[in-house]
Design a protein around this motif. Structure first.
Motif, PDB file in Angstrom:
ATOM      1  N   SER A 176       0.885  -1.261   0.165  1.00  0.00           N
ATOM      2  CA  SER A 176       0.090   0.012  -0.149  1.00  0.00           C
ATOM      3  C   SER A 176       0.980   1.190  -0.143  1.00  0.00           C
ATOM      4  O   SER A 176       0.596   2.265  -0.647  1.00  0.00           O
ATOM      5  N   SER A 177       2.161   1.171   0.713  1.00  0.00           N
ATOM      6  CA  SER A 177       2.991   2.476   0.594  1.00  0.00           C
ATOM      7  C   SER A 177       3.643   2.535  -0.671  1.00  0.00           C
ATOM      8  O   SER A 177       3.951   3.727  -0.829  1.00  0.00           O
ATOM      9  N   ILE A 178       3.984   1.437  -1.105  1.00  0.00           N
ATOM     10  CA  ILE A 178       4.564   1.509  -2.536  1.00  0.00           C
ATOM     11  C   ILE A 178       3.718   2.359  -3.292  1.00  0.00           C
ATOM     12  O   ILE A 178       3.933   2.983  -4.487  1.00  0.00           O
ATOM     13  N   LYS A 179       2.533   1.562  -3.534  1.00  0.00           N
ATOM     14  CA  LYS A 179       1.388   2.178  -4.424  1.00  0.00           C
ATOM     15  C   LYS A 179       0.923   3.617  -4.261  1.00  0.00           C
ATOM     16  O   LYS A 179       0.790   4.481  -5.267  1.00  0.00           O
ATOM     17  N   ALA A 180       0.887   3.892  -2.912  1.00  0.00           N
ATOM     18  CA  ALA A 180       0.813   5.533  -2.831  1.00  0.00           C
ATOM     19  C   ALA A 180       1.821   6.336  -2.860  1.00  0.00           C
ATOM     20  O   ALA A 180       1.279   7.303  -3.673  1.00  0.00           O
ATOM     21  N   SER A 181       3.053   5.977  -2.778  1.00  0.00           N
ATOM     22  CA  SER A 181       3.993   6.903  -3.463  1.00  0.00           C
ATOM     23  C   SER A 181       4.093   6.787  -4.857  1.00  0.00           C
ATOM     24  O   SER A 181       4.388   7.739  -5.450  1.00  0.00           O
ATOM     25  N   ALA A 182       4.117   5.528  -5.577  1.00  0.00           N
ATOM     26  CA  ALA A 182       3.932   5.594  -6.875  1.00  0.00           C
ATOM     27  C   ALA A 182       2.695   6.411  -7.568  1.00  0.00           C
ATOM     28  O   ALA A 182       2.802   7.196  -8.460  1.00  0.00           O
ATOM     29  N   LEU A 183       1.482   6.413  -7.101  1.00  0.00           N
ATOM     30  CA  LEU A 183       0.533   7.429  -7.132  1.00  0.00           C
ATOM     31  C   LEU A 183       0.628   8.827  -6.972  1.00  0.00           C
ATOM     32  O   LEU A 183       0.243   9.522  -8.182  1.00  0.00           O
ATOM     33  N   VAL A 184       1.487   9.082  -6.135  1.00  0.00           N
ATOM     34  CA  VAL A 184       1.969  10.586  -6.009  1.00  0.00           C
ATOM     35  C   VAL A 184       2.874  10.836  -7.355  1.00  0.00           C
ATOM     36  O   VAL A 184       2.689  11.854  -7.826  1.00  0.00           O
ATOM     37  N   ARG A 185       3.917  10.080  -7.492  1.00  0.00           N
ATOM     38  CA  ARG A 185       4.680  10.419  -8.698  1.00  0.00           C
ATOM     39  C   ARG A 185       4.140  10.626  -9.912  1.00  0.00           C
ATOM     40  O   ARG A 185       4.388  11.472 -10.784  1.00  0.00           O
ATOM     41  N   PHE A 186       3.014   9.602 -10.009  1.00  0.00           N
ATOM     42  CA  PHE A 186       2.275   9.462 -11.325  1.00  0.00           C
ATOM     43  C   PHE A 186       1.650  10.833 -11.367  1.00  0.00           C
ATOM     44  O   PHE A 186       1.353  11.456 -12.536  1.00  0.00           O
ATOM     45  N   GLN A 187       0.817  11.439 -10.396  1.00  0.00           N
ATOM     46  CA  GLN A 187       0.108  12.462 -10.510  1.00  0.00           C
ATOM     47  C   GLN A 187       1.026  13.601 -10.841  1.00  0.00           C
ATOM     48  O   GLN A 187       0.778  14.514 -11.616  1.00  0.00           O
ATOM     49  N   ASN A 188       2.283  13.701 -10.167  1.00  0.00           N
ATOM     50  CA  ASN A 188       3.093  14.851 -10.409  1.00  0.00           C
ATOM     51  C   ASN A 188       3.803  14.848 -11.803  1.00  0.00           C
ATOM     52  O   ASN A 188       4.133  15.789 -12.361  1.00  0.00           O
ATOM     53  N   GLU A 189       3.805  13.635 -12.507  1.00  0.00           N
ATOM     54  CA  GLU A 189       4.472  13.447 -13.795  1.00  0.00           C
ATOM     55  C   GLU A 189       3.344  13.536 -14.918  1.00  0.00           C
ATOM     56  O   GLU A 189       3.888  14.012 -15.897  1.00  0.00           O
TER      57      GLU A 189
ATOM     58  N   ALA B 198       8.109   1.150 -10.217  1.00  0.00           N
ATOM     59  CA  ALA B 198       9.299   0.048  -9.666  1.00  0.00           C
ATOM     60  C   ALA B 198      10.427  -0.060 -10.892  1.00  0.00           C
ATOM     61  O   ALA B 198      11.666  -0.373 -10.565  1.00  0.00           O
ATOM     62  N   GLN B 199       9.879  -0.577 -12.137  1.00  0.00           N
ATOM     63  CA  GLN B 199      10.482  -0.684 -13.059  1.00  0.00           C
ATOM     64  C   GLN B 199      11.909   0.507 -13.439  1.00  0.00           C
ATOM     65  O   GLN B 199      12.904   0.278 -13.687  1.00  0.00           O
ATOM     66  N   ARG B 200      11.439   1.696 -13.320  1.00  0.00           N
ATOM     67  CA  ARG B 200      12.102   2.809 -13.477  1.00  0.00           C
ATOM     68  C   ARG B 200      13.170   2.937 -12.407  1.00  0.00           C
ATOM     69  O   ARG B 200      14.443   3.222 -12.757  1.00  0.00           O
ATOM     70  N   ASP B 201      12.673   2.563 -11.084  1.00  0.00           N
ATOM     71  CA  ASP B 201      13.643   2.589  -9.957  1.00  0.00           C
ATOM     72  C   ASP B 201      14.573   1.576 -10.311  1.00  0.00           C
ATOM     73  O   ASP B 201      15.924   1.807  -9.904  1.00  0.00           O
ATOM     74  N   ILE B 202      14.449   0.407 -10.667  1.00  0.00           N
ATOM     75  CA  ILE B 202      15.314  -0.739 -10.935  1.00  0.00           C
ATOM     76  C   ILE B 202      16.416  -0.342 -12.169  1.00  0.00           C
ATOM     77  O   ILE B 202      17.700  -0.745 -11.682  1.00  0.00           O
ATOM     78  N   LEU B 203      15.799   0.339 -12.846  1.00  0.00           N
ATOM     79  CA  LEU B 203      16.893   0.720 -14.097  1.00  0.00           C
ATOM     80  C   LEU B 203      17.573   1.776 -13.635  1.00  0.00           C
ATOM     81  O   LEU B 203      18.733   1.900 -14.245  1.00  0.00           O
ATOM     82  N   ASN B 204      17.127   2.644 -12.659  1.00  0.00           N
ATOM     83  CA  ASN B 204      17.984   3.766 -12.004  1.00  0.00           C
ATOM     84  C   ASN B 204      18.592   3.403 -10.913  1.00  0.00           C
ATOM     85  O   ASN B 204      19.293   4.119 -10.237  1.00  0.00           O
ATOM     86  N   GLY B 205      19.064   1.916 -10.589  1.00  0.00           N
ATOM     87  CA  GLY B 205      19.791   1.544  -9.489  1.00  0.00           C
ATOM     88  C   GLY B 205      19.462   1.297  -8.217  1.00  0.00           C
ATOM     89  O   GLY B 205      20.228   1.124  -7.298  1.00  0.00           O
ATOM     90  N   GLY B 206      17.921   0.934  -8.291  1.00  0.00           N
ATOM     91  CA  GLY B 206      17.491   0.368  -7.205  1.00  0.00           C
ATOM     92  C   GLY B 206      16.784   1.455  -6.340  1.00  0.00           C
ATOM     93  O   GLY B 206      15.657   1.881  -6.663  1.00  0.00           O
ATOM     94  N   GLY B 207      17.483   2.015  -5.380  1.00  0.00           N
ATOM     95  CA  GLY B 207      16.980   3.017  -4.289  1.00  0.00           C
ATOM     96  C   GLY B 207      16.047   2.590  -3.581  1.00  0.00           C
ATOM     97  O   GLY B 207      16.154   1.542  -2.939  1.00  0.00           O
TER      98      GLY B 207
ATOM     99  N   LEU C 182       9.903  -6.289   2.606  1.00  0.00           N
ATOM    100  CA  LEU C 182       8.648  -7.028   2.070  1.00  0.00           C
ATOM    101  C   LEU C 182       9.171  -8.662   2.575  1.00  0.00           C
ATOM    102  O   LEU C 182       8.147  -9.407   2.924  1.00  0.00           O
ATOM    103  N   LEU C 183      10.239  -9.031   1.949  1.00  0.00           N
ATOM    104  CA  LEU C 183      10.700 -10.288   2.112  1.00  0.00           C
ATOM    105  C   LEU C 183      10.909 -10.819   3.507  1.00  0.00           C
ATOM    106  O   LEU C 183      10.434 -11.897   3.965  1.00  0.00           O
TER     107      LEU C 183
END
Length: 135
Positions: free
Chosen positions: A26-39, A109-118, A127-128
């Motif tokens: 849920s926090s990952i989705k919330a963070s992604a949604l904020v990024r999506f709205q801003n972009e 998530a895919q963008r973050d992976i391509l940009n080195g994780g973070g 999560l694991l």
């Protein structure tokens, strides 16, 4: 009889795992949604258009509801579809867009992976660990 009991236990464990995953993502989705709205939803009109996407309205109905031109609605839907950020369903000649928060989270998530994780790498470790503790 024991087979039914085993199945009930497996169902219960599966529900618990699903519940934990929903909570953890849920926090990952919330963070992604904020990024999506801003972009992607930069203008008030884009935000209005996106808010009217409900899986029922076609482009014309969204344009009517928001006061946007049909072309503006179509362009936003096209952009989001090309980036795989929404689902679409075709009904005759109409395209019905559906919001897909999981697609938005996956996109970032895919963008973050391509940009080195973070943040994603840190979140996946947590999560694991939580999933392993529940077993």
């Amino acid at each position: 009889m024991e087979s039914n009991n085993d199945i009930s236990v497996l169902i219960s464990i599966s529900r618990n795992i699903l519940s934990e995953l929903e909570l953890l993502t849920s926090s990952i989705k919330a963070s992604a949604l904020v990024r999506f709205q801003n972009e992607f939803l930069i203008t008030d009109l884009q935000r209005k258009i996106y808010s009217e996407i409900d899986g029922e309205k076609d482009s014309q109905a969204i344009a009517d509801a928001t006061g946007a031109s049909l072309r503006a609605v179509q362009l936003l839907i096209k952009d989001l579809t090309e980036k795989d950020l929404i689902n679409i369903q075709k009904r005759g000649r109409s395209i019905i867009p559906h919001k897909a928060i999981s697609k938005i989270a996956t996109y970032y998530a895919q963008r973050d992976i391509l940009n080195g994780g973070g943040q994603l790498e840190w979140t996946m470790k947590i999560l694991l660990k939580k999933c392993l503790r529940s077993f």
